[in-house]
Design a protein around this motif. Sequence first.
Motif, PDB file in Angstrom:
ATOM      1  N   GLY A 209       0.778  -1.227   0.000  1.00  0.00           N
ATOM      2  CA  GLY A 209       0.000   0.000   0.000  1.00  0.00           C
ATOM      3  C   GLY A 209       0.808   1.275   0.000  1.00  0.00           C
ATOM      4  N   GLY A 210       2.109   1.193  -0.281  1.00  0.00           N
ATOM      5  CA  GLY A 210       2.925   2.399  -0.361  1.00  0.00           C
ATOM      6  C   GLY A 210       2.900   3.001  -1.757  1.00  0.00           C
ATOM      7  N   GLN A 211       3.214   4.291  -1.861  1.00  0.00           N
ATOM      8  CA  GLN A 211       3.343   4.881  -3.191  1.00  0.00           C
ATOM      9  C   GLN A 211       4.667   4.495  -3.825  1.00  0.00           C
ATOM     10  OE1 GLN A 211       4.292   9.173  -3.833  1.00  0.00           O
ATOM     11  NE2 GLN A 211       2.397   9.211  -5.046  1.00  0.00           N
ATOM     12  N   ALA A 212       5.731   4.564  -3.026  1.00  0.00           N
ATOM     13  CA  ALA A 212       7.067   4.240  -3.523  1.00  0.00           C
ATOM     14  C   ALA A 212       7.798   3.409  -2.478  1.00  0.00           C
ATOM     15  CB  ALA A 212       7.850   5.511  -3.818  1.00  0.00           C
ATOM     16  N   GLY A 213       8.609   2.478  -2.954  1.00  0.00           N
ATOM     17  CA  GLY A 213       9.507   1.720  -2.091  1.00  0.00           C
ATOM     18  C   GLY A 213      10.919   2.199  -2.373  1.00  0.00           C
ATOM     19  N   LEU A 214      11.712   2.406  -1.343  1.00  0.00           N
ATOM     20  CA  LEU A 214      13.032   2.989  -1.549  1.00  0.00           C
ATOM     21  C   LEU A 214      14.102   2.222  -0.795  1.00  0.00           C
ATOM     22  CD1 LEU A 214      12.100   6.754  -1.092  1.00  0.00           C
ATOM     23  CD2 LEU A 214      12.861   5.675  -3.227  1.00  0.00           C
ATOM     24  N   ILE A 215      15.252   2.107  -1.427  1.00  0.00           N
ATOM     25  CA  ILE A 215      16.450   1.594  -0.768  1.00  0.00           C
ATOM     26  C   ILE A 215      17.595   2.524  -1.153  1.00  0.00           C
ATOM     27  CG2 ILE A 215      18.106  -0.312  -0.626  1.00  0.00           C
ATOM     28  CD1 ILE A 215      15.775  -2.225  -1.214  1.00  0.00           C
ATOM     29  N   ALA A 216      18.334   2.999  -0.176  1.00  0.00           N
ATOM     30  CA  ALA A 216      19.443   3.921  -0.456  1.00  0.00           C
ATOM     31  C   ALA A 216      20.494   3.218  -1.321  1.00  0.00           C
ATOM     32  CB  ALA A 216      20.064   4.406   0.854  1.00  0.00           C
ATOM     33  N   PRO A 217      20.938   3.874  -2.396  1.00  0.00           N
ATOM     34  CA  PRO A 217      21.927   3.240  -3.281  1.00  0.00           C
ATOM     35  C   PRO A 217      23.289   3.134  -2.605  1.00  0.00           C
ATOM     36  CG  PRO A 217      21.558   5.522  -3.935  1.00  0.00           C
ATOM     37  CD  PRO A 217      20.552   5.225  -2.853  1.00  0.00           C
ATOM     38  N   ASP A 218      24.029   2.093  -3.004  1.00  0.00           N
ATOM     39  CA  ASP A 218      25.360   1.873  -2.438  1.00  0.00           C
ATOM     40  C   ASP A 218      26.247   1.199  -3.486  1.00  0.00           C
ATOM     41  OD1 ASP A 218      24.360  -0.686  -2.567  1.00  0.00           O
ATOM     42  OD2 ASP A 218      24.188  -0.978  -0.416  1.00  0.00           O
ATOM     43  N   GLU A 219      27.313   0.583  -3.039  1.00  0.00           N
ATOM     44  CA  GLU A 219      28.231  -0.056  -3.989  1.00  0.00           C
ATOM     45  C   GLU A 219      27.559  -1.210  -4.730  1.00  0.00           C
ATOM     46  OE1 GLU A 219      31.235   0.989  -4.965  1.00  0.00           O
ATOM     47  OE2 GLU A 219      30.649   2.724  -3.764  1.00  0.00           O
ATOM     48  N   THR A 220      26.628  -1.909  -4.078  1.00  0.00           N
ATOM     49  CA  THR A 220      25.888  -2.975  -4.759  1.00  0.00           C
ATOM     50  C   THR A 220      25.102  -2.402  -5.938  1.00  0.00           C
ATOM     51  OG1 THR A 220      25.701  -4.230  -2.699  1.00  0.00           O
ATOM     52  CG2 THR A 220      24.122  -4.763  -4.444  1.00  0.00           C
ATOM     53  N   THR A 221      24.476  -1.242  -5.720  1.00  0.00           N
ATOM     54  CA  THR A 221      23.740  -0.564  -6.784  1.00  0.00           C
ATOM     55  C   THR A 221      24.683  -0.186  -7.920  1.00  0.00           C
ATOM     56  OG1 THR A 221      22.539   0.463  -4.945  1.00  0.00           O
ATOM     57  CG2 THR A 221      21.981   1.203  -7.170  1.00  0.00           C
ATOM     58  N   ARG A 222      25.782   0.437  -7.548  1.00  0.00           N
ATOM     59  CA  ARG A 222      26.743   0.897  -8.558  1.00  0.00           C
ATOM     60  C   ARG A 222      27.248  -0.277  -9.396  1.00  0.00           C
ATOM     61  NH1 ARG A 222      30.272   5.194  -8.113  1.00  0.00           N
ATOM     62  NH2 ARG A 222      30.028   5.172  -5.846  1.00  0.00           N
ATOM     63  N   ASP A 223      27.664  -1.359  -8.731  1.00  0.00           N
ATOM     64  CA  ASP A 223      28.244  -2.490  -9.457  1.00  0.00           C
ATOM     65  C   ASP A 223      27.233  -3.087 -10.430  1.00  0.00           C
ATOM     66  OD1 ASP A 223      30.515  -2.059  -7.994  1.00  0.00           O
ATOM     67  OD2 ASP A 223      30.202  -3.733  -6.607  1.00  0.00           O
ATOM     68  N   TRP A 224      25.966  -3.201  -9.993  1.00  0.00           N
ATOM     69  CA  TRP A 224      24.943  -3.807 -10.856  1.00  0.00           C
ATOM     70  C   TRP A 224      24.707  -2.938 -12.078  1.00  0.00           C
ATOM     71  CZ3 TRP A 224      20.038  -3.331 -12.974  1.00  0.00           C
ATOM     72  CH2 TRP A 224      19.362  -4.522 -13.274  1.00  0.00           C
ATOM     73  N   LEU A 225      24.588  -1.618 -11.862  1.00  0.00           N
ATOM     74  CA  LEU A 225      24.324  -0.725 -12.986  1.00  0.00           C
ATOM     75  C   LEU A 225      25.514  -0.684 -13.952  1.00  0.00           C
ATOM     76  CD1 LEU A 225      22.459   2.165 -11.136  1.00  0.00           C
ATOM     77  CD2 LEU A 225      21.492   0.590 -12.827  1.00  0.00           C
ATOM     78  N   VAL A 226      26.720  -0.710 -13.411  1.00  0.00           N
ATOM     79  CA  VAL A 226      27.898  -0.743 -14.286  1.00  0.00           C
ATOM     80  C   VAL A 226      27.888  -2.023 -15.117  1.00  0.00           C
ATOM     81  CG1 VAL A 226      30.416  -0.952 -14.302  1.00  0.00           C
ATOM     82  CG2 VAL A 226      29.317   0.780 -12.861  1.00  0.00           C
ATOM     83  N   SER A 227      27.478  -3.136 -14.505  1.00  0.00           N
ATOM     84  CA  SER A 227      27.410  -4.403 -15.255  1.00  0.00           C
ATOM     85  C   SER A 227      26.363  -4.344 -16.364  1.00  0.00           C
ATOM     86  CB  SER A 227      27.101  -5.568 -14.301  1.00  0.00           C
ATOM     87  OG  SER A 227      25.722  -5.565 -13.918  1.00  0.00           O
ATOM     88  N   CYS A 228      25.421  -3.401 -16.230  1.00  0.00           N
ATOM     89  CA  CYS A 228      24.380  -3.224 -17.258  1.00  0.00           C
ATOM     90  C   CYS A 228      24.772  -2.181 -18.295  1.00  0.00           C
ATOM     91  CB  CYS A 228      23.059  -2.833 -16.599  1.00  0.00           C
ATOM     92  SG  CYS A 228      22.325  -4.141 -15.603  1.00  0.00           S
ATOM     93  N   GLY A 229      25.993  -1.659 -18.180  1.00  0.00           N
ATOM     94  CA  GLY A 229      26.476  -0.731 -19.195  1.00  0.00           C
ATOM     95  C   GLY A 229      26.416   0.733 -18.819  1.00  0.00           C
ATOM     96  N   VAL A 230      25.995   1.065 -17.596  1.00  0.00           N
ATOM     97  CA  VAL A 230      25.963   2.468 -17.178  1.00  0.00           C
ATOM     98  C   VAL A 230      27.395   2.911 -16.859  1.00  0.00           C
ATOM     99  CG1 VAL A 230      25.100   4.116 -15.473  1.00  0.00           C
ATOM    100  CG2 VAL A 230      23.644   2.226 -16.243  1.00  0.00           C
ATOM    101  N   PRO A 231      27.879   3.995 -17.464  1.00  0.00           N
ATOM    102  CA  PRO A 231      29.244   4.460 -17.177  1.00  0.00           C
ATOM    103  C   PRO A 231      29.426   4.785 -15.691  1.00  0.00           C
ATOM    104  CG  PRO A 231      28.346   5.551 -19.127  1.00  0.00           C
ATOM    105  CD  PRO A 231      27.202   4.829 -18.479  1.00  0.00           C
TER     106      PRO A 231
END
Length: 426
Positions: free
Chosen positions: A222-244
């Motif tokens: 029932g929330g509008q948005a779910g949030l998790i603060a980004p960290d190194e796990t976020t960075r590594d995953w996005l880099v693996s997806c091609g984000v500079p």
Amino acid sequence: MTTPQTLAQKLVARACGRDQVAPEELVTCRVDLAMMHDSGGPRRLKPHLDALGVKVWDPSRIVVVTDHYVPAADADSAQIVRIARDWVREQGIANFYDEQGICHVVTPQHGHIRPGMFAVGGDSHSCTGGAFGAYMFGIGATEMLGVAVTGEIWLRVPHTIAMEWTGRLAPGVCAKDMMLHMCTRFGMDGGQYEAVEYCGEAVRALSMNERMTLCNMTAELGGQAGLIAPDETTRDWLVSCGVPAQELQDLAQWQTDAQAPLLAHHRFDAAALAPQVSAPGSPALGEDARNCGEEKVDIAYIGACTGAKLEDLRMAAEVLKGQRIARGVDLMVAPASARDQQAAQAEGTLQILLDAGARLLPTSCGACAGYGANTFAENTTAISTTARNFKGRMGAASSRVFLGSPYTVAASAVAGRITDPREMLA
């Protein structure tokens, strides 16, 4: 004077061009990304845009994914998909993913959702984007029309409810169990249409696939948005997806300040959590899986954006390796994206599922959204990794659908009854 802000406040403040915002203020936000699928997108927008004689405000900020009516099961479905394909050409939208999987998985896998963004999606599970530290939520077709024309949307600045999980999850327990537990404890309106932020040691230890599962099912909470603060796990995953990597600087700014105002702060002991199963009718009808062992199943369904990503398939394979499903059980596997299916095939995970007797389905929403040729028949009992189990959603109104994690669904397929997966992982 700067006052402490929640992550949600910081994201909304950036989107409306302010240094700070306060809960319950009404603000107008610039939209960084608008995501839509074949069901709620082009076929709804095109007639209105044509009538207005306008085009979308910025084609580069729109992502379109065909995932509901694919593969087309009939002439009406084929027409809906055709409208989407024609419309993206008319509008000059390059970010079009045709039959590549479910929008909530395909969009981040192509690097479109990044920390700090403000985004909307034409689907209730658009809150998945919060796993990346973006403020993303679902809107209806009328609101999407306004966004498509202006690139803006108004918002009441949300309060934040913190869900803090201390400790670590035990083997065989995962994010789906955490969410079914929270839905059961607080109900499907527990999020009060505010921002729900997941935090604590157990959340920080989750992979991106697992964080996506948590934020995805904020809709069921029932929330509008779910949030998790980004960290190194976020960075590594996005880099693996091609984000500079240079585009992922200063992630530390996207977190809730100490002493920031919270509407509520709930705490959980991750180590004490057992595998959860929700009874037919609602994700909020959960209990420990070990209490459901008398329930025999006809179908075990591993699919959807919240239950068939690569890591979900790996969980199922961990249980199914060297096993065969019980006689009379139909184990269906619909990977969440073509990319996940290819990765599972390359590493051998998919073959483990097939060797156990699984039936491979297309990478689309499929039975989770009640579409296609594999919905559930009259009087069947299923256990599913999907997000919702409302009456009739996945097939006949007489079918009964239990919800569980990929571990639990796989174990139940082997046993022929709902099973605590730890019995097979020991």
